[in-house]
Structure formats: structure tokens, C-alpha cells
Design a protein around this motif. Structure first.
Motif, PDB file in Angstrom:
ATOM      1  N   THR A   1      92.132 -41.798  33.552  1.00 46.14           N
ATOM      2  CA  THR A   1      93.539 -42.283  33.934  1.00 46.14           C
ATOM      3  C   THR A   1      94.575 -41.348  33.126  1.00 46.14           C
ATOM      4  O   THR A   1      95.875 -41.740  33.264  1.00 46.14           O
ATOM      5  CB  THR A   1      93.818 -43.692  33.263  1.00 46.14           C
ATOM      6  N   SER A   2      94.360 -40.275  32.695  1.00 42.03           N
ATOM      7  CA  SER A   2      95.264 -39.294  32.057  1.00 42.03           C
ATOM      8  C   SER A   2      95.374 -37.861  32.754  1.00 42.03           C
ATOM      9  O   SER A   2      96.585 -37.692  32.509  1.00 42.03           O
ATOM     10  CB  SER A   2      94.592 -38.934  30.702  1.00 42.03           C
ATOM     11  N   PRO A   3      94.643 -37.572  33.658  1.00 40.43           N
ATOM     12  CA  PRO A   3      95.073 -36.333  34.197  1.00 40.43           C
ATOM     13  C   PRO A   3      96.402 -36.285  35.121  1.00 40.43           C
ATOM     14  O   PRO A   3      97.073 -35.205  34.932  1.00 40.43           O
ATOM     15  CB  PRO A   3      93.843 -35.852  35.483  1.00 40.43           C
TER      16      PRO A   3
ATOM     17  N   PHE B   1      84.652 -31.738  36.529  1.00 42.91           N
ATOM     18  CA  PHE B   1      85.907 -31.292  36.717  1.00 42.91           C
ATOM     19  C   PHE B   1      86.861 -32.145  36.028  1.00 42.91           C
ATOM     20  O   PHE B   1      87.868 -31.747  35.288  1.00 42.91           O
ATOM     21  CB  PHE B   1      86.540 -31.244  38.222  1.00 42.91           C
ATOM     22  N   GLN B   2      86.683 -33.516  36.178  1.00 41.56           N
ATOM     23  CA  GLN B   2      87.737 -34.478  35.661  1.00 41.56           C
ATOM     24  C   GLN B   2      87.664 -34.387  33.975  1.00 41.56           C
ATOM     25  O   GLN B   2      88.427 -34.484  33.203  1.00 41.56           O
ATOM     26  CB  GLN B   2      87.256 -35.762  35.985  1.00 41.56           C
ATOM     27  N   VAL B   3      86.229 -34.286  33.604  1.00 45.98           N
ATOM     28  CA  VAL B   3      86.044 -34.175  32.120  1.00 45.98           C
ATOM     29  C   VAL B   3      86.565 -32.739  31.644  1.00 45.98           C
ATOM     30  O   VAL B   3      87.073 -32.712  30.480  1.00 45.98           O
ATOM     31  CB  VAL B   3      84.534 -34.417  31.540  1.00 45.98           C
TER      32      VAL B   3
ATOM     33  N   THR C   1      98.361 -45.270  34.855  1.00 44.43           N
ATOM     34  CA  THR C   1      98.697 -43.830  34.646  1.00 44.43           C
ATOM     35  C   THR C   1     100.104 -43.594  34.381  1.00 44.43           C
ATOM     36  O   THR C   1     100.464 -42.539  33.891  1.00 44.43           O
ATOM     37  CB  THR C   1      98.117 -42.961  35.728  1.00 44.43           C
ATOM     38  N   SER C   2     101.248 -44.268  35.249  1.00 43.31           N
ATOM     39  CA  SER C   2     102.534 -43.985  35.014  1.00 43.31           C
ATOM     40  C   SER C   2     103.065 -44.329  33.565  1.00 43.31           C
ATOM     41  O   SER C   2     103.882 -43.834  33.072  1.00 43.31           O
ATOM     42  CB  SER C   2     103.097 -44.581  36.130  1.00 43.31           C
TER      43      SER C   2
ATOM     44  N   ALA D   1      89.346 -38.156  40.964  1.00 45.74           N
ATOM     45  CA  ALA D   1      90.597 -37.144  41.575  1.00 45.74           C
ATOM     46  C   ALA D   1      91.510 -36.990  40.259  1.00 45.74           C
ATOM     47  O   ALA D   1      91.623 -37.888  39.550  1.00 45.74           O
ATOM     48  CB  ALA D   1      91.156 -37.725  42.519  1.00 45.74           C
ATOM     49  N   THR D   2      92.020 -35.817  40.341  1.00 39.41           N
ATOM     50  CA  THR D   2      92.817 -35.477  39.107  1.00 39.41           C
ATOM     51  C   THR D   2      94.334 -35.219  39.453  1.00 39.41           C
ATOM     52  O   THR D   2      95.125 -35.259  38.861  1.00 39.41           O
ATOM     53  CB  THR D   2      92.424 -34.192  38.379  1.00 39.41           C
TER      54      THR D   2
END
Lengths: 469, 197
Positions: free
Chosen positions: A36-38, A81-83, A146-147, B32-33
Motif C-alpha cells: 500500500t505504499s508504492p 518488483f513490489q518488494v 493509500t491516499s 501493481a505499483t
């Protein structure tokens, strides 16, 4: 009029009140993880504001990580990729990251308390609904989108509507074989998944006071499952003892000063709550869920209901169809092939001790696949030190490394389609543990008994003297 | 954030209750990022079978129902806090969701993304469901300024509540972060006097 614990903690953090009655709330501690951070980091980058208070952020990788071979590169490319994105973001912005390979890595709501970061009276947020776990310390802790993660990163504040308050009092003594997980499953089965919406819950009563910190965390963890914003328990000596000496806890004189303040965090005698419920601990059985939301639970000796008690017959019917269960079916004796012990609800050292205590000298049923995922590296190390690993391995349990794992199956730990999985996690939604997977939520002790017997059983019939109650 | 002022559209009915965010967007799609592309996986496991073929019974695959308003059974959006659920609905094309009850975190996430959650009475909800089943070409009109939702051809109408600050944000396309950033000086003042433990 007296104040509630919630009001006392909330009021200290108000920066301002704005149009529409919303309040600007200062956030003491912000936990982040890779899922939830990217997008929030991207937003910060685009705005060019930088992080307002990066020292108040703690990061870990937990949702996506494999629980096997954590020293090897992650095989699923999207997960990797996310990590990696989290690692890069933390490096770029100078955030403390307890990622794979770090001795403090683990499920975010396990590591916060064990590191002494979680403390009474704090406001704590994370892009994860089980942030309510930290409320066990008398903190105001809740999940955000996330917002909102981006809001906190940019200003260390959130713009919020103050929730209503609810007190749930549980008095009496728990029976043998009945645990805090059963308490919260029992409560949600009575209040439903919408019963707490709009409220912040305080749990009180002698049964709560008698619980250890880890047991209290299990209860607060699942507050969100009745729709509540969060759940908290007033701190006491048990809380102070737990925090004392931990890595990031105040020390020496600072600790004494902190305890003085923490001791003021309780609801006054004459405080008023917007809603109140009372429960008798003695009436609570080991619980199990039969349906596809956490409110669809029954006592282990009970039957699947004939129909929905709250309307929505079509949804009730489709839920039973998904679970392949019949109205009025008795669950005892049902063959189970998968058992998962883990998740932010139940994966701490006490949970592992309870399981090991039951399975010592026994073996899991041959058709059962039983997996245990400790909540953090520190829990894993502690379990090894206490010899629990050997006991669990001898019993045929598969021991994994820390992560959210099969709670939501974002990594490889998925339950196959159509299979029942008895799980110590917090959600039994359709497809939660994998497409077509059928989840039944229970306490760690009940899970241990089911793993050994290979079918749904009432653990109370299998208890000998000396098993921790 | 896109402004929301008025909306006139046909309706997509999904009568299931307690629709949780795991159904709206399953966990495996949260890897997804970026914020884009979630619409493809909206209600994925209700919408497509294991082979990836559309399930004909699911309303999003219907040739009869379409529109930018989703109406759903009570307690919509319960479960996980994943904002990705709101992104998926918005990316698919929905601009409002109507139900008799919304889960808290989902409601906040929706409002923060220009997706209007409209809470109506159980009665009104069942009436819309009935009317839309009878005639899928029924249009609904939403007026955020007036805080009303109506089916004008049937003289059916109800007011809904919304926090006045959130209403201002939606009507002007403002987001909370801009507002909070404008308050930084005040936040710094607060920190000077704040004692944390």
C-alpha cells in the motif's frame, strides 16, 4: 462528564478542527509495507514535498514475501518488483526498513509491538486494516488507504471524522480450551460484520484484564471484522511489563515518566459511550466460522444455521454453496486437509507455544498439510530457542519463515480450489486464501487439535492436565 | 481528482450483500505499483472463470445492464482497507456506488478518489433494484449540490448525506493532501508543544 480512553488519547493529537466537523489528527507512528505504499511514494515524488517526518516511519516487507528460501531472490516477478520498489523508496527517502534478511523483519503488526514501538496513548496508522492490533496497548491504531498514506507522509497528519465510541465488556472466566480468538469470533458472530461500523471500540471487563498482551492483540486485531474503525484496551501493569526493556521502549527515568502518563489512560467511571454491549466469557465455546465472512461463526459444537439471522437469504445461501455446507449441518467430524497457523492475528510466541504444547509427542494426521508461519524473525528465533521448532517438526508441521503467507495468499502459499483450510487468520471471504479456497477461522489450539485429528473436533475433549489454558 | 457535480446514467445492479474488498479486487492483483489498470480486474473471480472466460451470469458481462452507477446490497466494501478497490471501480467506469450501508474505510477511500458513495434507505434501494430489473434502460440522476438521487421518469427520489467538507472537495476536485499541506505551519506549531511518550 468523564472522558473515555479514546477521547483522552484522541484529544491530545488534535491540531485543528475544520469545516464539516473534521479534525486534523497528528500521527505518532506510521508503519508501511510494500503493498500500500508504492503509489503513495509516487505521489510524494510528484508533489516534490519530501517526507515531513521520516523518522516516524517504520517499514517492513510482509504481504508478498515467500515463506520459504527467503535468502533467494523472490521468484514471482510482480512480487519481487513490489518488494524491490519498497527497498528503493526507503533508500531514496531515508526510511528505516526491516526487510527480508533483517533480524527484525516480520508481519508489520507483530514487529511494532515486539520492538517496543507501539505504546499506549499513541496514534498509529498503516495502509492495512489490521492496524487495529496495536490498540491492545491503549493506542488509537487504525487502517488507512493509500491516499491517506500519502497524506501522512506529506504532513504527518490525517483529516478525519471523529468516530463514535463503543464499549464491549467481557466479564467472567474463560473455560479451558477457550482463548481470546474465540472471544472475538464470538463477539463478531453476535454483532455482525457491520455492527461496529462508525465506531471505535474499547474492550473492557475482567476477562480482558486477565489476558496477556498477545491475547489482547488478537482481539483488537479483528475489530475491523465487525466494521469498527479500531479497537483498544486500556493499558495496565501487564502492558507496562510487556513494553519494559524492548528495543525502542523508553528506558530508566524516561520509562518511569512514561508509565506515569500511561497510567492516566483509562475511561473515567462516568464516561459515556455511544453504544455498549456485555458478554459473559463463561458462555463462550471454542469457535469456528462456517461461512464467507468473519461474522458467520458458531460454537464448535453448534450447527450451521438454518437461515441468516440478519436477512439477506440469497447471500446466506450463496455463502453456504461456496463452502459446500448445508443448513443445520454439524461441523464436528468433518475431514480437513489443510491447517494454517499464522497471520497478524495469531503468530506470536504464545500462539506457537500453545500449538507445540498440544502436539508434543503427537503427530498430525497423515492426510493433513499443516503449515506454521511465525509472525517475525524474532518470534522464529525465540521458538527455536525454546525447542518449539523441534516439537512442531516432529509432529509433521511444516515450518516456514515470517510473512503474511496464506492469510491472503499473495505469495505462493495458497489453498487449492475447493479445499477446506482451518486457519488462525482473520478473514474467510470467498477466495481469500486462493481462488475457490474454503476458509474456516479458529484459535491456534483448535487448529492444533484439528491438525492432529484430521477432522473438526472440540479440542476440550482432547485436553490433558498441564496443557496451558 | 476529477470533479463530481451531476451525473445521469443507466444502472448496474449487484444485489449481493456484504460485498467485501477481496471480491472487488482480489489480493493477487495488489502487486501493481501504480494506480492505473485495476478496472480490468474488478470483481475478477465473479466475472471470469479459471480459463479467463467471462461468466455469462455476472452482471458486468451482461448485454442488458450498463452504466456508471453501481447499486449494491448493504455493507458494501467491508473487509480490507485496500484503496485499490475504489481505484478498480473508478477505472472500470463507475462514478458512484449506491447502497444502504457502506463500510467505513471503503467509504473514505471512495471519497478520496472522486467515487461518490451514496447511502440510501433500504426501501429506496429495493425500489431501484426492482425498477432496474423491470427496465434496464432506467436512468438515475445524481445531483451532488442538492444531495439527491432520483429516477425522474418514476418520480422516485431521495436525499443523501455527505460531509460538507468532502462535498466541497468532490465538487471542486480538491484532495485532502493539498488542504493538509496548506496547514503545515500549524502542524509545526502543534509539534512544538506536543509531548509524546
Amino acid at each position: 462528564m468523564g472522558k473515555t480512553l479514546f477521547e483522552k488519547a484522541w484529544n491530545r493529537h488534535i491540531v485543528d478542527t475544520v469545516e464539516g466537523g473534521q479534525e486534523i489528527l497528528y500521527i505518532d507512528s506510521h508503519f508501511i509495507h510494500e503493498v500500500t505504499s508504492p503509489q503513495a511514494f509516487d505521489g510524494i515524488r510528484k508533489r516534490g514535498t519530501g517526507l515531513f517526518r521520516k523518522e516516524r516511519i517504520v517499514a517492513t516487507a510482509d504481504h508478498n514475501v515467500p515463506t520459504k528460501d527467503q535468502h533467494l531472490p523472490i521468484r514471482d516477478l510482480l512480487s519481487k518488483f513490489q518488494v524491490d520498489t519498497l527497498i528503493q523508496n526507503c533508500e531514496e527517502f531515508g526510511i528505516e526498513l526491516y526487510g527480508l534478511g533483517h533480524p527484525y523483519q516480520g508481519i508489520v503488526h507483530v514487529i511494532g509491538p515486539e520492538l517496543g514501538i507501539t505504546k499506549p496513548g499513541m496514534t498509529i496508522v498503516c495502509g492495512d486494516s489490521h492496524t487495529s492490533t496495536h490498540g491492545a496497548f491503549g493506542a488509537i491504531a487504525f487502517g488507512i488507504g493509500t491516499s491517506q498514506v500519502e497524506q501522512v507522509m506529506a504532513t504527518q497528519c490525517l483529516l478525519l471524522q471523529r468516530p463514535k465510541t463503543m464499549r464491549i465488556t467481557i466479564d467472567g472466566e474463560l473455560g479451558k480450551g477457550v482463548y481470546s480468538k474465540d472471544i472475538i469470533l464470538h463477539i463478531i458472530s453476535k454483532l455482525t460484520t457491520a455492527g461496529g461500523t462508525g465506531y471505535f471500540v474499547e474492550y473492557a471487563g475482567s476477562a480482558i484484564r486477565a489476558l496477556s498482551m498477545e491475547a489482547r492483540m488478537t482481539i483488537c486485531n479483528m475489530s475491523i471484522e465487525m466494521g469498527a474503525r479500531g479497537g483498544m484496551i486500556a493499558p495496565d501493569e501487564v502492558t507496562f511489563e510487556y513494553i519494559k526493556g524492548r528495543e525502542f521502549a523508553p528506558k530508566g527515568e524516561e520509562f518511569e515518566k512514561a508509565v506515569e502518563f500511561w497510567s492516566t489512560l483509562y475511561s473515567d467511571e462516568d464516561a459515556k459511550f455511544d453504544a455498549e454491549y456485555d458478554f459473559n466469557a463463561e458462555e463462550i465455546e471454542p469457535m469456528i466460522t462456517y461461512g464467507t465472512n468473519p461474522g458467520m461463526g458458531i460454537g464448535i459444537t453448534g450447527r450451521v444455521p438454518k437461515s441468516s439471522s440478519i436477512g439477506g437469504e440469497a447471500s446466506f445461501k450463496s455463502s453456504l454453496e461456496y463452502m459446500n455446507l448445508e443448513p443445520e449441518e454439524v461441523l464436528l467430524g468433518k475431514k480437513i486437509n489443510h491447517v494454517f497457523i499464522g497471520s497478524c492475528t495469531n503468530s506470536r510466541i504464545e500462539d506457537l507455544r500453545i500449538v507445540a504444547g498440544f502436539v508434543k509427542g503427537k503427530k498430525k494426521a497423515s492426510h493433513v498439510q499443516a503449515m506454521i508461519v511465525p509472525g517475525s524473525k524474532q518470534v522464529e528465533e525465540q521458538a527455536k530457542k525454546e525447542g518449539l521448532h523441534q516439537i512442531l517438526e516432529d509432529a509433521g508441521f511444516e515450518l516456514r519463515s515470517p510473512g503474511c503467507s496464506a492469510c491472503l495468499g499473495m505469495n505462493d502459499d495458497k489453498v487449492p480450489k475447493g479445499e477446506y483450510c482451518v486457519s488462525t487468520s482473520n478473514r474467510n471471504f470467498e477466495g481469500r486464501q486462493g481462488p475457490g479456497a474454503r476458509t474456516m477461522l479458529v484459535s491456534p489450539l483448535t487448529a492444533a487439535a484439528i491438525a492432529v485429528e484430521g477432522k473438526i473436533v472440540d479440542v476440550r475433549n482432547y485436553l490433558e492436565e498441564g496443557v496451558p489454558a | 481528482m476529477e470533479k463530481f457535480i451531476k451525473l445521469k446514467t443507466t444502472i448496474v445492479p449487484l444485489p449481493a450483500q456484504d460485498i467485501d474488498t477481496d471480491q472487488i479486487i482480489p489480493a493477487r492483483f495488489l502487486k501493481a505499483t501504480s494506480r492505473e489498470g485495476f478496472g480490468e480486474n474488478l470483481f475478477r473471480d465473479w466475472r471470469y472463470d479459471e480459463q479467463g472466460d467471462p461468466k455469462p451470469d455476472f452482471v458486468l458481462n451482461s448485454t442488458v445492464f450498463s452504466g456508471s452507477v453501481l447499486i449494491a446490497g448493504k455493507n458494501f466494501g467491508c473487509g480490507s482497507s485496500r484503496e485499490h478497490a475504489a481505484w478498480a471501480l473508478y477505472d472500470y467506469g463507475f462514478r458512484a456506488v449506491v447502497s444502504s450501508y457502506f463500510a467505513d474505510i471503503f467509504k473514505g477511500n471512495a471519497l478520496n478518489n472522486g467515487l461518490l458513495p451514496i447511502q440510501v434507505s433500504e426501501d429506496f434501494l429495493s425500489q431501484i433494484f426492482k425498477e432496474v430489473e423491470k427496465d434496464p434502460t432506467r436512468e438515475v440522476e445524481i445531483d451532488l449540490e442538492a444531495q439527491t438521487i432520483s429516477i425522474p421518469t418514476l418520480d422516485l427520489s431521495e436525499s443523501f448525506e455527505i460531509n460538507s467538507y468532502k462535498k466541497t472537495c468532490l465538487m471542486n476536485g480538491y484532495d485532502d493532501i493539498d488542504f493538509l499541506i496548506s496547514k503545515k505551519k500549524q502542524i509545526e506549531e502543534f509539534e512544538k508543544n506536543y509531548v509524546g511518550y
